[in-house]
Write a protein that holds these residues in place. Structure first.
Motif, PDB file in Angstrom:
ATOM      1  N   UNK A  36     -36.110  61.201  18.313  1.00  0.00           N
ATOM      2  CA  UNK A  36     -35.686  60.448  17.131  1.00  0.00           C
ATOM      3  C   UNK A  36     -36.644  59.304  16.853  1.00  0.00           C
ATOM      4  N   UNK A  37     -37.084  58.597  17.899  1.00  0.00           N
ATOM      5  CA  UNK A  37     -38.037  57.505  17.707  1.00  0.00           C
ATOM      6  C   UNK A  37     -39.355  58.015  17.145  1.00  0.00           C
ATOM      7  N   UNK A  38     -39.844  59.131  17.657  1.00  0.00           N
ATOM      8  CA  UNK A  38     -41.089  59.705  17.162  1.00  0.00           C
ATOM      9  C   UNK A  38     -40.955  60.063  15.688  1.00  0.00           C
ATOM     10  N   UNK A  39     -39.881  60.753  15.339  1.00  0.00           N
ATOM     11  CA  UNK A  39     -39.675  61.145  13.939  1.00  0.00           C
ATOM     12  C   UNK A  39     -39.494  59.924  13.054  1.00  0.00           C
ATOM     13  N   UNK A  40     -38.767  58.932  13.509  1.00  0.00           N
ATOM     14  CA  UNK A  40     -38.552  57.714  12.728  1.00  0.00           C
ATOM     15  C   UNK A  40     -39.888  57.020  12.455  1.00  0.00           C
ATOM     16  N   UNK A  41     -40.742  56.930  13.477  1.00  0.00           N
ATOM     17  CA  UNK A  41     -42.041  56.276  13.305  1.00  0.00           C
ATOM     18  C   UNK A  41     -42.934  57.045  12.329  1.00  0.00           C
ATOM     19  N   UNK A  42     -42.952  58.366  12.444  1.00  0.00           N
ATOM     20  CA  UNK A  42     -43.756  59.183  11.530  1.00  0.00           C
ATOM     21  C   UNK A  42     -43.229  59.063  10.102  1.00  0.00           C
ATOM     22  N   UNK A  43     -41.916  59.131   9.934  1.00  0.00           N
ATOM     23  CA  UNK A  43     -41.337  59.007   8.593  1.00  0.00           C
ATOM     24  C   UNK A  43     -41.628  57.642   7.981  1.00  0.00           C
ATOM     25  N   UNK A  44     -41.602  56.588   8.789  1.00  0.00           N
ATOM     26  CA  UNK A  44     -41.939  55.253   8.286  1.00  0.00           C
ATOM     27  C   UNK A  44     -43.384  55.196   7.813  1.00  0.00           C
ATOM     28  N   UNK A  45     -44.293  55.807   8.562  1.00  0.00           N
ATOM     29  CA  UNK A  45     -45.702  55.828   8.165  1.00  0.00           C
ATOM     30  C   UNK A  45     -45.912  56.658   6.899  1.00  0.00           C
ATOM     31  N   UNK A  46     -45.200  57.786   6.785  1.00  0.00           N
ATOM     32  CA  UNK A  46     -45.292  58.598   5.572  1.00  0.00           C
ATOM     33  C   UNK A  46     -44.771  57.831   4.362  1.00  0.00           C
ATOM     34  N   UNK A  47     -43.667  57.097   4.538  1.00  0.00           N
ATOM     35  CA  UNK A  47     -43.135  56.283   3.439  1.00  0.00           C
ATOM     36  C   UNK A  47     -44.137  55.206   3.024  1.00  0.00           C
ATOM     37  N   UNK A  48     -44.785  54.584   4.022  1.00  0.00           N
ATOM     38  CA  UNK A  48     -45.791  53.561   3.705  1.00  0.00           C
ATOM     39  C   UNK A  48     -46.958  54.202   2.949  1.00  0.00           C
ATOM     40  N   UNK A  49     -47.451  55.352   3.414  1.00  0.00           N
ATOM     41  CA  UNK A  49     -48.534  56.054   2.713  1.00  0.00           C
ATOM     42  C   UNK A  49     -48.138  56.357   1.270  1.00  0.00           C
ATOM     43  N   UNK A  50     -46.913  56.842   1.084  1.00  0.00           N
ATOM     44  CA  UNK A  50     -46.446  57.186  -0.254  1.00  0.00           C
ATOM     45  C   UNK A  50     -46.370  55.942  -1.144  1.00  0.00           C
ATOM     46  N   UNK A  51     -45.847  54.866  -0.601  1.00  0.00           N
ATOM     47  CA  UNK A  51     -45.734  53.618  -1.359  1.00  0.00           C
ATOM     48  C   UNK A  51     -47.116  53.133  -1.789  1.00  0.00           C
ATOM     49  N   UNK A  52     -48.080  53.168  -0.868  1.00  0.00           N
ATOM     50  CA  UNK A  52     -49.444  52.722  -1.169  1.00  0.00           C
ATOM     51  C   UNK A  52     -50.044  53.571  -2.292  1.00  0.00           C
ATOM     52  N   UNK A  53     -49.951  54.897  -2.173  1.00  0.00           N
ATOM     53  CA  UNK A  53     -50.513  55.775  -3.203  1.00  0.00           C
ATOM     54  C   UNK A  53     -49.811  55.568  -4.546  1.00  0.00           C
ATOM     55  N   UNK A  54     -48.496  55.444  -4.541  1.00  0.00           N
ATOM     56  CA  UNK A  54     -47.731  55.286  -5.782  1.00  0.00           C
ATOM     57  C   UNK A  54     -48.055  53.982  -6.492  1.00  0.00           C
ATOM     58  N   UNK A  55     -48.231  52.911  -5.722  1.00  0.00           N
ATOM     59  CA  UNK A  55     -48.529  51.614  -6.326  1.00  0.00           C
ATOM     60  C   UNK A  55     -49.932  51.578  -6.923  1.00  0.00           C
ATOM     61  N   UNK A  56     -50.861  52.311  -6.332  1.00  0.00           N
ATOM     62  CA  UNK A  56     -52.240  52.340  -6.837  1.00  0.00           C
ATOM     63  C   UNK A  56     -52.378  53.316  -7.996  1.00  0.00           C
ATOM     64  N   UNK A  57     -51.717  54.461  -7.901  1.00  0.00           N
ATOM     65  CA  UNK A  57     -51.900  55.556  -8.858  1.00  0.00           C
ATOM     66  C   UNK A  57     -50.855  55.497  -9.978  1.00  0.00           C
ATOM     67  N   UNK A  58     -50.919  54.474 -10.776  1.00  0.00           N
ATOM     68  CA  UNK A  58     -49.948  54.296 -11.859  1.00  0.00           C
ATOM     69  C   UNK A  58     -50.228  55.264 -13.009  1.00  0.00           C
ATOM     70  N   UNK A  59     -51.491  55.534 -13.268  1.00  0.00           N
ATOM     71  CA  UNK A  59     -51.891  56.376 -14.408  1.00  0.00           C
ATOM     72  C   UNK A  59     -51.763  57.876 -14.127  1.00  0.00           C
ATOM     73  N   UNK A  60     -51.576  58.278 -12.878  1.00  0.00           N
ATOM     74  CA  UNK A  60     -51.499  59.697 -12.537  1.00  0.00           C
ATOM     75  C   UNK A  60     -52.790  60.257 -11.975  1.00  0.00           C
ATOM     76  N   UNK A  61     -53.896  59.511 -12.161  1.00  0.00           N
ATOM     77  CA  UNK A  61     -55.196  59.914 -11.621  1.00  0.00           C
ATOM     78  C   UNK A  61     -56.029  58.645 -11.475  1.00  0.00           C
ATOM     79  N   UNK A  62     -56.444  58.341 -10.247  1.00  0.00           N
ATOM     80  CA  UNK A  62     -57.144  57.084  -9.973  1.00  0.00           C
ATOM     81  C   UNK A  62     -58.235  57.312  -8.938  1.00  0.00           C
ATOM     82  N   UNK A  63     -59.374  56.685  -9.170  1.00  0.00           N
ATOM     83  CA  UNK A  63     -60.484  56.744  -8.208  1.00  0.00           C
ATOM     84  C   UNK A  63     -60.691  55.338  -7.651  1.00  0.00           C
ATOM     85  N   UNK A  64     -60.645  55.228  -6.313  1.00  0.00           N
ATOM     86  CA  UNK A  64     -60.799  53.914  -5.682  1.00  0.00           C
ATOM     87  C   UNK A  64     -61.672  54.037  -4.436  1.00  0.00           C
TER      88      UNK A  64
END
Length: 113
Positions: A36-64
């Motif tokens: 459970x701890x392993x899955x919780x940690x991985x899911x937290x990292x995936x959520x962080x990755x998703x949040x980062x991409x979503x906040x940067x990619x407002x237009x639907x396509x972004x180069x950074x």
């Protein structure tokens, strides 16, 4: 018969292992703690990755620059799916946000709608 979690006497069916739902849940939580701890940690990292991409990619396509994602704590080793297109382009997706590493340390972020 005694409860395998707390040692209390069990009343009821002869095949019962726990005296109540609380003991059953506590026992199972202890058994599954490491996975459970392993899955919780991985899911937290995936959520962080998703949040980062979503906040940067407002237009639907972004180069950074890749360094920007690095600086925000993006983990390039964790993604939910990999898609290889007919032209050989490889995109790693975190749910519906995908990215492709470009030349010269740039990243193209796209949204799969």
């Amino acid at each position: 018969m005694e409860c395998i979690e707390c040692g209390e006497k069990i009343i009821g069916r002869s095949d019962k292992k726990f005296c109540n739902d609380g003991c059953r849940n506590a026992f199972n939580n202890k058994q599954n703690k490491n996975s459970s701890n392993l899955m919780r940690n991985i899911n937290n990292k995936l959520r962080r990755n998703y949040r980062i991409l979503s906040e940067i990619n407002i237009e639907g396509k972004t180069k950074i620059p890749k360094t920007k994602l690095d600086g925000l704590g993006f983990d390039f080793n964790l993604f939910t799916s990999l898609k290889v297109y007919k032209n050989g382009s490889e995109y790693k997706f975190v749910y519906d946000q995908g990215y492709k590493i470009l030349e010269e340390n740039f990243v193209l972020i796209v949204k799969n709608s």
